[in-house]
Motif scaffolding. Structure first.
Motif, mmCIF file in Angstrom:
data_model
loop_
_atom_site.group_PDB
_atom_site.id
_atom_site.type_symbol
_atom_site.label_atom_id
_atom_site.label_comp_id
_atom_site.label_asym_id
_atom_site.label_seq_id
_atom_site.Cartn_x
_atom_site.Cartn_y
_atom_site.Cartn_z
ATOM 1 N N PHE A 1 0.869 -1.177 0.000
ATOM 2 C CA PHE A 1 0.000 0.000 0.000
ATOM 3 C C PHE A 1 0.909 1.230 0.000
ATOM 4 O O PHE A 1 1.757 1.371 0.875
ATOM 5 C CB PHE A 1 -0.897 0.002 1.241
ATOM 6 N N PRO A 2 0.755 2.121 -0.972
ATOM 7 C CA PRO A 2 1.738 3.221 -1.101
ATOM 8 C C PRO A 2 1.558 4.291 -0.018
ATOM 9 O O PRO A 2 0.497 4.381 0.601
ATOM 10 C CB PRO A 2 1.419 3.804 -2.478
ATOM 11 N N LYS A 3 2.595 5.068 0.169
ATOM 12 C CA LYS A 3 2.474 6.237 1.038
ATOM 13 C C LYS A 3 1.747 7.306 0.220
ATOM 14 O O LYS A 3 2.198 7.685 -0.855
ATOM 15 C CB LYS A 3 3.858 6.728 1.456
ATOM 16 N N LEU A 4 0.614 7.758 0.754
ATOM 17 C CA LEU A 4 -0.219 8.681 -0.027
ATOM 18 C C LEU A 4 0.271 10.117 0.149
ATOM 19 O O LEU A 4 0.885 10.465 1.159
ATOM 20 C CB LEU A 4 -1.678 8.577 0.437
ATOM 21 N N GLN A 5 -0.034 10.944 -0.846
ATOM 22 C CA GLN A 5 0.351 12.366 -0.767
ATOM 23 C C GLN A 5 -0.670 13.103 0.109
ATOM 24 O O GLN A 5 -1.802 13.309 -0.297
ATOM 25 C CB GLN A 5 0.377 12.980 -2.170
ATOM 26 N N SER A 6 -0.211 13.456 1.300
ATOM 27 C CA SER A 6 -1.151 14.031 2.270
ATOM 28 C C SER A 6 -1.649 15.406 1.858
ATOM 29 O O SER A 6 -2.775 15.778 2.181
ATOM 30 C CB SER A 6 -0.512 14.090 3.652
ATOM 31 N N ASP A 7 -0.821 16.171 1.119
ATOM 32 C CA ASP A 7 -1.256 17.536 0.791
ATOM 33 C C ASP A 7 -2.508 17.548 -0.091
ATOM 34 O O ASP A 7 -3.391 18.378 0.066
ATOM 35 C CB ASP A 7 -0.114 18.343 0.144
ATOM 36 N N VAL A 8 -2.612 16.574 -1.031
ATOM 37 C CA VAL A 8 -3.800 16.583 -1.905
ATOM 38 C C VAL A 8 -5.034 16.032 -1.168
ATOM 39 O O VAL A 8 -6.164 16.283 -1.577
ATOM 40 C CB VAL A 8 -3.589 15.775 -3.215
ATOM 41 N N LEU A 9 -4.816 15.282 -0.070
ATOM 42 C CA LEU A 9 -5.966 14.703 0.649
ATOM 43 C C LEU A 9 -6.382 15.545 1.844
ATOM 44 O O LEU A 9 -7.363 15.249 2.504
ATOM 45 C CB LEU A 9 -5.615 13.285 1.119
ATOM 46 N N ALA A 10 -5.606 16.609 2.121
ATOM 47 C CA ALA A 10 -5.873 17.396 3.328
ATOM 48 C C ALA A 10 -7.077 18.315 3.161
ATOM 49 O O ALA A 10 -7.764 18.633 4.121
ATOM 50 C CB ALA A 10 -4.643 18.218 3.689
ATOM 51 N N THR A 11 -7.354 18.758 1.925
ATOM 52 C CA THR A 11 -8.454 19.722 1.729
ATOM 53 C C THR A 11 -9.346 19.295 0.583
ATOM 54 O O THR A 11 -8.945 18.501 -0.275
ATOM 55 C CB THR A 11 -7.897 21.121 1.388
ATOM 56 N N GLY A 12 -10.557 19.857 0.572
ATOM 57 C CA GLY A 12 -11.542 19.512 -0.444
ATOM 58 C C GLY A 12 -11.296 20.242 -1.755
ATOM 59 O O GLY A 12 -10.357 21.036 -1.881
ATOM 60 N N PRO A 13 -12.148 20.000 -2.756
ATOM 61 C CA PRO A 13 -11.976 20.605 -4.084
ATOM 62 C C PRO A 13 -12.277 22.101 -4.079
ATOM 63 O O PRO A 13 -13.045 22.574 -3.254
ATOM 64 C CB PRO A 13 -12.984 19.848 -4.942
ATOM 65 N N THR A 14 -11.676 22.810 -5.030
ATOM 66 C CA THR A 14 -11.924 24.259 -5.130
ATOM 67 C C THR A 14 -12.791 24.592 -6.328
ATOM 68 O O THR A 14 -13.339 25.671 -6.414
ATOM 69 C CB THR A 14 -10.587 25.019 -5.271
ATOM 70 N N ASN A 15 -12.898 23.645 -7.295
ATOM 71 C CA ASN A 15 -13.689 23.955 -8.502
ATOM 72 C C ASN A 15 -15.169 24.026 -8.156
ATOM 73 O O ASN A 15 -15.615 23.452 -7.176
ATOM 74 C CB ASN A 15 -13.429 22.913 -9.594
ATOM 75 N N ASN A 16 -15.910 24.728 -8.987
ATOM 76 C CA ASN A 16 -17.313 24.993 -8.646
ATOM 77 C C ASN A 16 -18.262 23.955 -9.243
ATOM 78 O O ASN A 16 -19.204 24.295 -9.927
ATOM 79 C CB ASN A 16 -17.717 26.386 -9.144
#
Length: 1284
Positions: free
Chosen positions: A665-680
């Motif tokens: 199981f890979p080490k996931l990139q925490s920065d992309v999983l820390a916050t929700g989407p910005t697109n509308n």
């Protein structure tokens, strides 16, 4: 954790070891292994093992478990729902981290868990545990070193003694024969050059609602992406980000489709008027337990007993716990709820409170080896072996037979045998893990093989159905013909597809829940009528919650069908019922609780469709009529998808990270999983709307924070009334926290004791109950029994708190036995008499009633001699009941606890019984129960042999103390009589043994008139139950002998219980001064009795006395049967009907002594009979004449039968029998006018006599006619020998 607009709150990965020994966790892991090495070297196995894992060092290293750790969780936190790292870590890997080699089974395992916070809110976790290869050389080397040390130790122990215990070894080896070293090494080895080492890791999805099926599918697809040869279409971050931020919760009553790695996943939510969401398959619960077992466990949960689930499989524990609590609707479990109890929290089993917990069993562990702190009130559920152990006494669920039949019909429609399906698996005790492909296709959580069942074959030999039908036939219950449709949809090959299986599970779930919910809707259809809305506003209600009654229990029970009472009287005392009623009262001022809203709407529906009058309660079973529509609504939701979430998509990620490597199981990139989407996109806007709503709520709560704090405080206190401890915290396990938890237990037990004793007093004394608007205060026998059983349960829980070592099923009885053993070893007696030593009570005659000594040990011996009781729990309960009846419970327990050395030996320092101040308060609360009289021992153990002591007390001043004739006595009670017993010559005291007579009512005493000094003036007879100490006094004050008084050789005496006061006062009560001073009954003296000092009542008082006597009999029959007292006392007692009629007949009676001979009422009765038998009456019309003749004939027949009876009863005794028979046969109102009009009345009565006043006679007739409606049954001793 972050708020997920989706069903998922957070995603986390747990292990103590990151791949290739990365810094994250590796150092800690090696430290743990090092601790093991140190422990093995120093021989400190158990201590260190406990700290790290709770496992035993005798196990081989690969079988041991190690400390786990959360490696990562996304997002980091949510303000309104903080991430509880310790709890998640414990529940994802309850046993800790484990190792495997390539030779072991490494199939992935799915389980779920629940975290219940202190405020009662819940979070669900869904976990997939799998094994990854260990690539760190240091760890592999450390494991090999542990193995070498372990094998050396085992070898030396084998050589040291051929008879040494191999239990622990055999548990790690799968064969019993472990004496051969070659075998030992072959099975118990790890070779770094030959073997591959694997370590457990898990991925977990945390959600606010139990979307079990959807989460399970998502995790399986995620795992499949890691283990498949081809990398997934998108990086794993895309799928995790999607479920965290882009998948919303489906709106109520709608379904939602979202996308996993390979396939779409569907989840749904019930509508606002449907039963709340429950995704755990009830099919499995019924297959695992069987229908009858499940109904019994369900009843135990409703009665808030301690429930312990036991299984090797975590998911089974969770499925059964969630399944049973789901079926409680509209009620909710209010106590400790830990479906999976981690190894490090086993001390929670010591909790002296109701709980529902799940404990993982170890393979091969026998139930008998499981040491549980207390079992007196425990329901033990061995899920894997299809076996339950129930508490000794508990009422059955109402209409249990019909209820089981209705559920059977639903189960059989879906091809599920009612007796469960566990035996279909290869072995009931060894669980076989399913490989992943089966897991994906099976839809059963990997628990039970999905053998397709042939319905008709199944029915041929169905034990449960056959047993049900036989039982129904025996009990006369008509059972409808069972309609079973063939299994719903089958494919050509006979197997159902995943979707169809899932749909069937959903439909079965909802139909089973509807059947259970319908039972409560029928049973509590009129509950609202009994809710007491006493407070004008919420503030005053919350403030006074503890003092207020919120439900009219007595009236509610009086309105229920008789068969329901044993269960309902217990159930309405539970915390879940109290909370349900609290929620109802709160709904006046705030939004209705969702469960309550749905339940109330169902009751409304019943009222609309039901023709029967709502006040009419019936125990007729009414089946659930909403099964079809419930199944249809869920089918429509799943077939027609309402919403679809956006697809997972590529994220803005750093290149090169999250590289795919099969099996890891890979080490996931925490920065992309820390916050929700910005697109509308539309989902994001939905998510921001949700966020805005939360912000608004937060601002609002901050604005009213001050008021809210107070309100919350009151709310928590009000809602936790009767709860000893809210949910224990799973995180911090420092000694300080454990001490704090135990302190909460102690406080909770004390509070519960205060509430229970107060309730028992209020119910028994009735004063406060009347003030609260309950009408006349009376405690039913049933309700009293419920409260006493509840007190027994509380005492068992108190005695099991903080036990050092458990012995036997009853902690209280075990303590008593050890006390008894110690006391009996010592030479001096443990008896501590009340008052002074062995003094005897003295009467004027010098006749003595020896003091009954107060002895804890003696009361234990009484219970030990009761052959009817077979168990320790039963003995403890009998002892509590006996002590309560003797008003010695507090004193006995104080004496038991005064042996401090024994208490220290048996209990840990934090135990309730070793907290001095609380213990004193507890004993004080129990002491308050001495204010009321209980017969909880006498009325329950009705078949036991009891020794009685009787003493006859003559009036020495006016007669000889001993008669020369042969006296006899017969003692009668509510349960029977002793038979006629000769009193030994020249003795006034005797002891006899007979079957429990219950409360004593009458004594017949007489003699044969032989000898020179036959005449005997008896003051009273005293009879004492030598076990309970209850002493009854039977006043007499009359002569026994021919030619004196009314010439009676035998008398029937009516008893009264002597209140248990000090010796001195009891002594005074036995002496008989000229004017009787008995505490409750002034002795009734006939006009012609030995003293003429009694002041005669006037006409008004006599009429009042008649009215009161009749009124008391009427009230007696208006009470429920179990609440009625003794009718004998109402007829023949001090203010009874006989005494009142005697006063009427004595008024104006010419009792002048003719030639010094007394004249009695019976003389008048006989003269009237002589007149009726010789004369023809003249009436106004023929009909009246016939009626009069008939009445005269009956009257003469009764009087003659009494005169010719083979008994030596005196004239006053004969009058008593005539009144009793006339009352029984409703003839008094016909006889009175005959006597008032017969000529002898003018000769024997003065003109102003009541019987010669027409208006008074008519009034008397009307009063006596009110007794016509009642079926009066006389005690045998009153009319013995009179043949009518």
């Amino acid at each position: 954790m972050t708020e997920l607009s989706a069903g998922a709150d957070a995603f986390s990965s747990v292990s103590a070891l990151e791949r290739r020994g990365r810094d994250l966790g590796r150092t800690e892991y090696i430290n743990v292994l090092y601790q093991y090495l140190q422990a093995d070297l120093r021989g400190k196995g158990s201590d260190t093992a406990d700290k790290t894992s709770g496992e035993n060092f005798d196990q081989s290293p690969i079988r041991r478990t190690f400390k786990s750790k959360v490696l990562a969780h996304y997002p980091q936190n949510i303000e309104w729902n903080p991430f509880d790292q310790d709890a998640v870590n414990m529940l994802c890997m309850p046993k800790g981290l484990s190792f495997r080699t390539q030779a072991d089974n490494r199939d992935p395992q799915l389980h779920s868990f629940i975290i219940t916070r202190e405020d009662g809110s819940r979070t669900y976790g869904f976990v997939l545990t799998f094994y990854e290869e260990v690539t760190s050389k240091q760890i592999c080397t450390a494991m090999q070193t542990l193995y070498q040390m372990h094998n050396a130790e085992q070898y030396s122990s084998v050589c040291a003694s051929s008879s040494c215990s191999m239990d622990s070894l055999a548990s790690s080896i799968d064969e019993g024969d472990a004496t051969s070293l070659a075998k030992l090494q072959r099975y118990n080895s790890y070779d770094i050059s030959r073997d591959t080492l694997y370590v457990s890791k898990c991925i977990c999805l945390i959600t606010p609602l139990p979307f079990m099926q959807a989460c399970k599918k998502f995790l399986i697809q995620l795992y499949k992406a890691v283990t498949s040869q081809q990398p997934p279409p998108l990086p794993l971050e895309s799928y995790i980000h999607n479920i965290l931020y882009e998948v919303p919760l489906p709106p109520p009553g709608r379904s939602l489709k979202f996308y996993g790695v390979y396939e779409p996943i569907i989840c749904q939510r019930p509508g606002p008027n449907e039963l709340p969401l429950s995704d755990y398959p009830l099919r499995e619960v019924f297959e695992l337990l069987g229908l009858e077992n499940l109904v019994q466990v369900f009843t135990c949960v409703l009665l808030e007993m301690q429930i312990l689930l036991y299984s090797q499989d975590y998911q089974r524990l969770m499925t059964v716990a969630e399944g049973i609590t789901t079926l409680l609707f509209p009620f909710q479990w209010q106590h400790v709820y830990v479906p999976i109890l981690p190894a490090s929290l086993l001390h929670f089993l010591d909790a002296p409170v109701p709980y529902l917990m799940g404990l993982q069993s170890k393979e091969g562990t026998d139930r008998s080896k499981l040491e549980l702190p207390q079992e007196a009130n425990l329901c033990f559920v061995d899920i894997d072996n299809h076996f339950i152990e129930l508490p000794e006494e508990f009422p059955q669920f109402p209409n249990k037979l019909e209820f089981i039949q209705e559920i059977s019909e639903v189960l059989l429609q879906y091809g599920i045998p009612p007796e469960g399906n566990l035996h279909c698996s290869d072995s009931a005790t060894k669980l076989k893990n399913l490989v992943l492909s089966d897991l994906v296709n099976d839809k059963k959580n990997g628990n039970i093989p999905s053998n397709a069942l042939n319905m008709y074959e199944l029915l041929k030999g169905n034990e449960t159905i056959a047993r049900l039908q036989a039982l129904a036939k025996k009990t006369g219950v008509t059972m409808e013909k069972m309609t079973i449709t063939s299994p719903l949809t089958e494919e050509k090959d006979g197997k159902l597809s995943c979707e169809e299986l899932e749909l069937r599970d959903y439909k079965l779930n909802v139909q089973l829940r509807e059947v259970f919910a319908n039972r409560f809707t029928q049973m509590f259809a009129d509950y609202e009528a009994f809710v007491i809305q006493a407070a004008p506003d919420m503030e005053s209600w919350l403030t006074n919650r503890e003092q207020m009654q919120n439900f009219d229990k007595a009236s509610f029970l009086s309105d229920q069908p008789e068969p329901y009472l044993p269960f309902l009287s217990h159930f309405i005392e539970t915390q879940m019922f109290a909370t349900f009623i609290d929620n109802k009262i709160m709904s006046q001022w705030e939004e209705k609780d969702p469960f309550l809203r749905v339940f109330d709407s169902r009751i409304e529906k019943i009222r609309l469709y039901n023709v029967r009058a709502p006040a009419l309660r019936t125990s007729n079973y009414q089946k659930c009529s909403t099964l079809k529509e419930a199944a249809q609504s869920i089918e429509q939701r799943l077939m027609k998808i309402d919403h679809t979430a956006i697809h997972p998509h590529l994220l803005d990620m750093k290149i090169g990270q999250g590289k795919y490597e099969q099996g890891f199981f890979p080490k996931l990139q925490s920065d992309v999983l820390a916050t929700g989407p910005t697109n509308n996109n539309r989902w994001a806007s939905r998510s921001t709307t949700t966020q805005r709503r939360k912000d608004r709520l937060r601002q609002h709560s901050e604005h009213i924070a001050l008021d809210n704090d107070m309100r919350e405080k009151y709310m928590q206190e009000a809602r936790s009334l009767g709860k000893n401890l809210r949910q224990p915290k799973l995180s911090d396990l420092s000694p300080a926290v454990i001490a704090q938890t135990n302190w909460k237990f102690v406080e909770g037990l004390l509070k519960e004791c205060r509430m229970k004793t107060k309730r028992m007093l209020v119910e028994k004394m009735g004063h406060e109950a009347v003030e609260l608007g309950h009408g006349e205060a009376n405690i039913t026998g049933l309700e009293e029994n419920t409260l006493i059983a509840s007190l027994c349960d509380l005492l068992e829980r108190i005695w099991s708190h903080g036990l050092q070592v458990k012995q036997g099923k009853s902690a209280l009885w075990s303590h008593l036995l050890q006390y008894q053993e110690r006391e009996e070893k010592q030479d001096h007696s443990a008896e501590s008499p009340v008052g002074g030593g062995t003094e005897r009570r003295k009467s004027d005659t010098g006749i003595t009633l020896p003091t009954l000594r107060v002895s804890l040990i003696q009361d234990m011996r009484h219970v030990q001699n009761m052959s009817e009781i077979k168990t320790d729990v039963g003995r403890a309960r009998a002892w509590i009941r006996l002590s309560l009846e003797k008003k010695l419970l507090s004193q006995h327990l104080k004496q038991l606890l005064s042996n401090q050395a024994l208490a220290k030996k048996l209990y840990k320092r934090y135990a309730f019984l070793r907290c001095e101040e609380e213990r004193e308060q507890f004993l004080y609360h129990l002491l308050s129960l001495n204010a009321v009289d209980y017969f909880c021992f006498t009325s329950v153990f009705t078949t036991i042999m009891i020794p009685y002591r009787s003493v006859i007390i003559p009036i020495k001043k006016l007669s000889n103390a001993i008669t020369t004739s042969n006296p006899w006595i017969c003692v009668s009670g509510e349960l029977g009589d002793s038979g006629v017993m000769q009193i030994p010559k020249n003795h006034l005291e005797m002891t006899f043994e007979c079957q429990n007579l219950g409360k004593l009512t009458t004594v017949q005493i007489g003699h044969d008139n032989s000898g020179l000094l036959a005449k005997w003036l008896v003051d009273c007879v005293m009879v004492r139950n030598e076990i309970t100490g209850h002493t009854y006094k039977f006043p007499c004050g009359r002569w026994l002998g021919k030619g004196i008084d009314d010439g009676s050789l035998e008398r029937i005496l009516i008893g009264e219980l002597v209140s248990s006061t000090s010796d001195e006062e009891l002594g005074k009560q036995c002496r008989t001064p000229p004017q009787q001073k008995s505490p409750t009954v002034t002795r009734r003296l006939s006009i012609t009795s030995l003293t003429g000092r009694n002041t005669k009542p006037n006409a008004g008082q006599i009429q009042e006395g008649i009215g009161e006597a009749v009124n008391n009999i009427v009230k007696h029959f208006h009470k429920p049967e179990k609440e009625r007292g003794s009718l004998t006392i109402l007829l023949c007692g001090e203010n009874g009907l006989v005494a009142a009629l005697e006063q009427v007949f004595h008024h104006g009676f010419k009792s002048a002594r003719i030639f010094h001979k007394n004249v009695f009422i019976w003389d008048f009765i006989e003269k009237a009979v002589a007149y009726f038998e010789t004369s023809d009456q003249i009436g106004d019309n023929e009909e009246a004449l016939l009626l009069q003749r008939s009445s005269c004939k009956t009257f003469c027949h009764y009087v003659n039968a009494i005169n010719t009876a083979p008994r030596n009863i005196g004239k006053d005794g004969k009058f008593q029998i005539l009144v009793c028979l006339g009352t029984r046969d409703h003839l008094l109102s016909q006889w009175i006018p005959l006597l008032a009009e017969c000529p002898p009345i003018t000769r024997m009565y003065e003109e102003n006599a009541l019987l010669r006043d027409r208006m008074t006679v008519n009034s008397l007739i009307r009063v006596l006619q009110t007794l016509q409606d009642f079926n009066i049954i006389l005690e045998g001793s009153l009319i013995k020998g009179v043949d009518i």
